[in-house]
Design a protein around this motif. Structure first.
Motif, PDB file in Angstrom:
ATOM      1  N   TYR A 269     -29.438  15.708 -24.478  1.00  0.00           N
ATOM      2  CA  TYR A 269     -28.331  14.968 -25.102  1.00  0.00           C
ATOM      3  C   TYR A 269     -27.119  14.933 -24.175  1.00  0.00           C
ATOM      4  N   LEU A 270     -26.593  13.721 -23.986  1.00  0.00           N
ATOM      5  CA  LEU A 270     -25.422  13.568 -23.108  1.00  0.00           C
ATOM      6  C   LEU A 270     -24.212  14.272 -23.708  1.00  0.00           C
ATOM      7  N   ASN A 271     -24.136  14.217 -25.034  1.00  0.00           N
ATOM      8  CA  ASN A 271     -23.073  14.955 -25.727  1.00  0.00           C
ATOM      9  C   ASN A 271     -23.602  15.374 -27.102  1.00  0.00           C
ATOM     10  N   THR A 272     -22.746  16.017 -27.868  1.00  0.00           N
ATOM     11  CA  THR A 272     -23.233  16.577 -29.142  1.00  0.00           C
ATOM     12  C   THR A 272     -22.806  15.717 -30.344  1.00  0.00           C
ATOM     13  N   LYS A 273     -22.303  14.502 -30.048  1.00  0.00           N
ATOM     14  CA  LYS A 273     -21.764  13.658 -31.120  1.00  0.00           C
ATOM     15  C   LYS A 273     -22.745  13.434 -32.269  1.00  0.00           C
ATOM     16  N   GLU A 274     -23.969  13.048 -31.916  1.00  0.00           N
ATOM     17  CA  GLU A 274     -24.952  12.694 -32.941  1.00  0.00           C
ATOM     18  C   GLU A 274     -25.336  13.935 -33.770  1.00  0.00           C
ATOM     19  N   ILE A 275     -25.572  15.038 -33.064  1.00  0.00           N
ATOM     20  CA  ILE A 275     -25.960  16.279 -33.763  1.00  0.00           C
ATOM     21  C   ILE A 275     -24.845  16.712 -34.716  1.00  0.00           C
ATOM     22  N   LEU A 276     -23.612  16.626 -34.221  1.00  0.00           N
ATOM     23  CA  LEU A 276     -22.466  17.044 -35.036  1.00  0.00           C
ATOM     24  C   LEU A 276     -22.286  16.115 -36.241  1.00  0.00           C
ATOM     25  N   LYS A 277     -22.452  14.821 -36.011  1.00  0.00           N
ATOM     26  CA  LYS A 277     -22.295  13.853 -37.104  1.00  0.00           C
ATOM     27  C   LYS A 277     -23.329  14.128 -38.201  1.00  0.00           C
ATOM     28  N   GLU A 278     -24.561  14.330 -37.795  1.00  0.00           N
ATOM     29  CA  GLU A 278     -25.624  14.596 -38.783  1.00  0.00           C
ATOM     30  C   GLU A 278     -25.347  15.880 -39.559  1.00  0.00           C
ATOM     31  N   ALA A 279     -24.798  16.863 -38.877  1.00  0.00           N
ATOM     32  CA  ALA A 279     -24.505  18.130 -39.549  1.00  0.00           C
ATOM     33  C   ALA A 279     -23.327  17.977 -40.507  1.00  0.00           C
ATOM     34  N   LYS A 280     -22.280  17.300 -40.055  1.00  0.00           N
ATOM     35  CA  LYS A 280     -21.071  17.176 -40.881  1.00  0.00           C
ATOM     36  C   LYS A 280     -21.310  16.367 -42.160  1.00  0.00           C
ATOM     37  N   GLU A 281     -22.303  15.484 -42.129  1.00  0.00           N
ATOM     38  CA  GLU A 281     -22.641  14.741 -43.356  1.00  0.00           C
ATOM     39  C   GLU A 281     -23.143  15.697 -44.439  1.00  0.00           C
ATOM     40  N   VAL A 282     -23.708  16.820 -44.019  1.00  0.00           N
ATOM     41  CA  VAL A 282     -24.231  17.806 -44.971  1.00  0.00           C
ATOM     42  C   VAL A 282     -23.197  18.905 -45.240  1.00  0.00           C
ATOM     43  N   PHE A 283     -22.529  19.359 -44.171  1.00  0.00           N
ATOM     44  CA  PHE A 283     -21.583  20.486 -44.291  1.00  0.00           C
ATOM     45  C   PHE A 283     -20.342  20.175 -43.446  1.00  0.00           C
ATOM     46  N   GLU A 284     -19.261  19.862 -44.136  1.00  0.00           N
ATOM     47  CA  GLU A 284     -18.057  19.345 -43.467  1.00  0.00           C
ATOM     48  C   GLU A 284     -17.444  20.335 -42.458  1.00  0.00           C
ATOM     49  N   ASN A 285     -17.415  21.612 -42.807  1.00  0.00           N
ATOM     50  CA  ASN A 285     -16.748  22.598 -41.927  1.00  0.00           C
ATOM     51  C   ASN A 285     -17.627  22.999 -40.746  1.00  0.00           C
ATOM     52  N   THR A 286     -18.021  22.010 -39.992  1.00  0.00           N
ATOM     53  CA  THR A 286     -18.922  22.261 -38.857  1.00  0.00           C
ATOM     54  C   THR A 286     -18.239  21.863 -37.554  1.00  0.00           C
ATOM     55  N   LYS A 287     -18.446  22.675 -36.521  1.00  0.00           N
ATOM     56  CA  LYS A 287     -17.978  22.340 -35.180  1.00  0.00           C
ATOM     57  C   LYS A 287     -19.143  22.500 -34.204  1.00  0.00           C
ATOM     58  N   ALA A 288     -19.067  21.786 -33.089  1.00  0.00           N
ATOM     59  CA  ALA A 288     -20.067  21.960 -32.034  1.00  0.00           C
ATOM     60  C   ALA A 288     -19.430  22.811 -30.942  1.00  0.00           C
ATOM     61  N   ALA A 289     -20.117  23.869 -30.559  1.00  0.00           N
ATOM     62  CA  ALA A 289     -19.558  24.763 -29.541  1.00  0.00           C
ATOM     63  C   ALA A 289     -19.608  24.109 -28.166  1.00  0.00           C
ATOM     64  N   TYR A 290     -18.675  24.492 -27.313  1.00  0.00           N
ATOM     65  CA  TYR A 290     -18.701  24.114 -25.901  1.00  0.00           C
ATOM     66  C   TYR A 290     -18.362  25.373 -25.119  1.00  0.00           C
ATOM     67  N   ASP A 291     -18.706  25.381 -23.839  1.00  0.00           N
ATOM     68  CA  ASP A 291     -18.466  26.589 -23.055  1.00  0.00           C
ATOM     69  C   ASP A 291     -16.979  26.931 -23.028  1.00  0.00           C
ATOM     70  N   PHE A 292     -16.668  28.165 -23.275  1.00  0.00           N
ATOM     71  CA  PHE A 292     -15.311  28.743 -23.315  1.00  0.00           C
ATOM     72  C   PHE A 292     -14.545  28.399 -24.601  1.00  0.00           C
ATOM     73  N   MET A 293     -15.241  27.857 -25.586  1.00  0.00           N
ATOM     74  CA  MET A 293     -14.599  27.629 -26.890  1.00  0.00           C
ATOM     75  C   MET A 293     -14.233  29.004 -27.462  1.00  0.00           C
ATOM     76  N   LYS A 294     -12.991  29.084 -27.983  1.00  0.00           N
ATOM     77  CA  LYS A 294     -12.513  30.345 -28.560  1.00  0.00           C
ATOM     78  C   LYS A 294     -12.319  30.200 -30.060  1.00  0.00           C
ATOM     79  N   VAL A 295     -12.743  31.177 -30.801  1.00  0.00           N
ATOM     80  CA  VAL A 295     -12.583  31.134 -32.256  1.00  0.00           C
ATOM     81  C   VAL A 295     -12.109  32.505 -32.721  1.00  0.00           C
ATOM     82  N   LYS A 296     -11.232  32.513 -33.714  1.00  0.00           N
ATOM     83  CA  LYS A 296     -10.817  33.791 -34.287  1.00  0.00           C
ATOM     84  C   LYS A 296     -11.210  33.845 -35.748  1.00  0.00           C
ATOM     85  N   VAL A 297     -11.702  34.976 -36.175  1.00  0.00           N
ATOM     86  CA  VAL A 297     -12.022  35.165 -37.602  1.00  0.00           C
ATOM     87  C   VAL A 297     -11.081  36.246 -38.093  1.00  0.00           C
ATOM     88  N   LYS A 298     -10.160  35.875 -38.983  1.00  0.00           N
ATOM     89  CA  LYS A 298      -9.231  36.885 -39.499  1.00  0.00           C
ATOM     90  C   LYS A 298      -8.898  36.630 -40.952  1.00  0.00           C
TER      91      LYS A 298
END
Ligand SMILES: [Zn+2]
Ligand SMILES: [Zn+2]
Length: 298
Positions: A269-298
């Motif tokens: 896949y050239l990018n994750t657009k299609e995968i992310l779109k298909e996922a978000k149609e089912v579960f809105e709070n979805t993100k596609a990871a990329y290298d060095f993406m930072k997330v905090k859980v607090k």
């Protein structure tokens, strides 16, 4: 607070923008890696994380895209006087395999390490959190993990005042023993404390759909899930025992997950657009990871 940095987000082959799989998780002073694909030590460097601080590595399985970074990382640790005992957990004779790996490379300086074969259930427990392993359904023995912070009791200062209780070591005793006698009166934690719920993170590594993906995902604040394929290649996903982004979203939706991050994308896949779109149609709070993406859980 738990900090997560995606060090690699590709599947079997790395791409120009995506390194092999590794997820860095820091919980206060505890530095952990979940998987250690090729090039992980360089990714750590770019992310500004000192490899010397890593104390625990949890391998999902022995496919190269999840562990080929280990020898390089160990060599660097040895060359820099690593002063910890590196704990390495993984399935399928990990203890034996790590021993062979350490003997295979003529490292100039060795490090102290402990390798452990993971079985289903509790893998690690500290005062503050537990890590549990769950068997997945893949072409090699594979485990997913779940990090669960323990619930903690917190004293509410306002309540102390209301009840005329002074601060002091008796409060530590109360937290430990749940009930004390204070100036002749019984005080319980429920009188002056509230419960701070621990955070939960799930990591579903390479797998086809199976019951355990739901156990990893149940009620987590953050679910990290492999999404090697888009729906157009669903058959391939089933054949090679991987998931599509949509399936990851369905798991999240069925499991009371707060946030979902997709990772481990096929190089096709050239990018994750299609995968992310298909996922978000089912579960809105979805993100596609990329290298060095930072997330905090607090
Ligand atoms: Zn993989
Ligand atoms: Zn795999």
């Amino acid at each position: 607070m738990i900090e997560i940095i995606f060090l690699g987000t590709s599947a079997m082959a790395p791409t120009k923008d995506r390194n092999h799989t590794s997820i860095f998780i820091r919980r206060f002073k505890e530095y952990m890696l979940f998987d250690c694909g090729e090039g992980t030590q360089r990714q750590l460097k770019i992310a500004g994380i000192s490899p010397q601080k890593i104390s625990n590595i949890y391998l999902s399985h022995w496919h190269g895209d999840h562990m080929l970074g280990l020898p390089g990382l160990v060599q660097t640790l040895g060359a820099n006087n690593y002063d910890k005992t590196l704990q390495i957990y993984g399935p399928n004779h990990t203890k034996e395999k790590i021993k062979t790996l350490m003997e295979t490379f003529p490292f100039e300086a060795s490090i102290d390490y402990e390798a452990k074969d993971v079985k289903e259930g509790k893998v690690k427990e500290t005062e503050d959190f537990v890590i549990k392993a769950f068997k997945l359904k893949h072409s090699a023995p594979c485990f997913g993990y779940r990090l669960e912070e323990k619930d903690k009791l917190r004293i509410i200062k306002k309540k102390l005042k209301e009840k005329g209780i002074e601060e002091g070591p008796h409060l530590n005793k109360l937290l430990k023993e749940k009930e004390i006698l204070y100036k002749g009166k019984k005080i319980t934690t429920s009188d002056i404390c509230k419960v701070k719920k621990g955070k939960k993170i799930g990591y579903i590594a390479d797998t086809g759909l199976c019951d355990n993906v739901y156990k990893i995902a149940k009620d987590v604040d953050l679910l990290i899930c492999e999404s090697t394929y888009a729906e157009e290649h669903r058959e391939k996903a089933e054949e090679y025992l991987h998931l599509t982004g949509k399936q990851a979203a369905e798991i999240a939706k069925a499991s009371n997950v707060k946030n979902l991050i997709l990772t481990h994308f096929s190089q096709r896949y050239l990018n994750t657009k299609e995968i992310l779109k298909e996922a978000k149609e089912v579960f809105e709070n979805t993100k596609a990871a990329y290298d060095f993406m930072k997330v905090k859980v607090k």
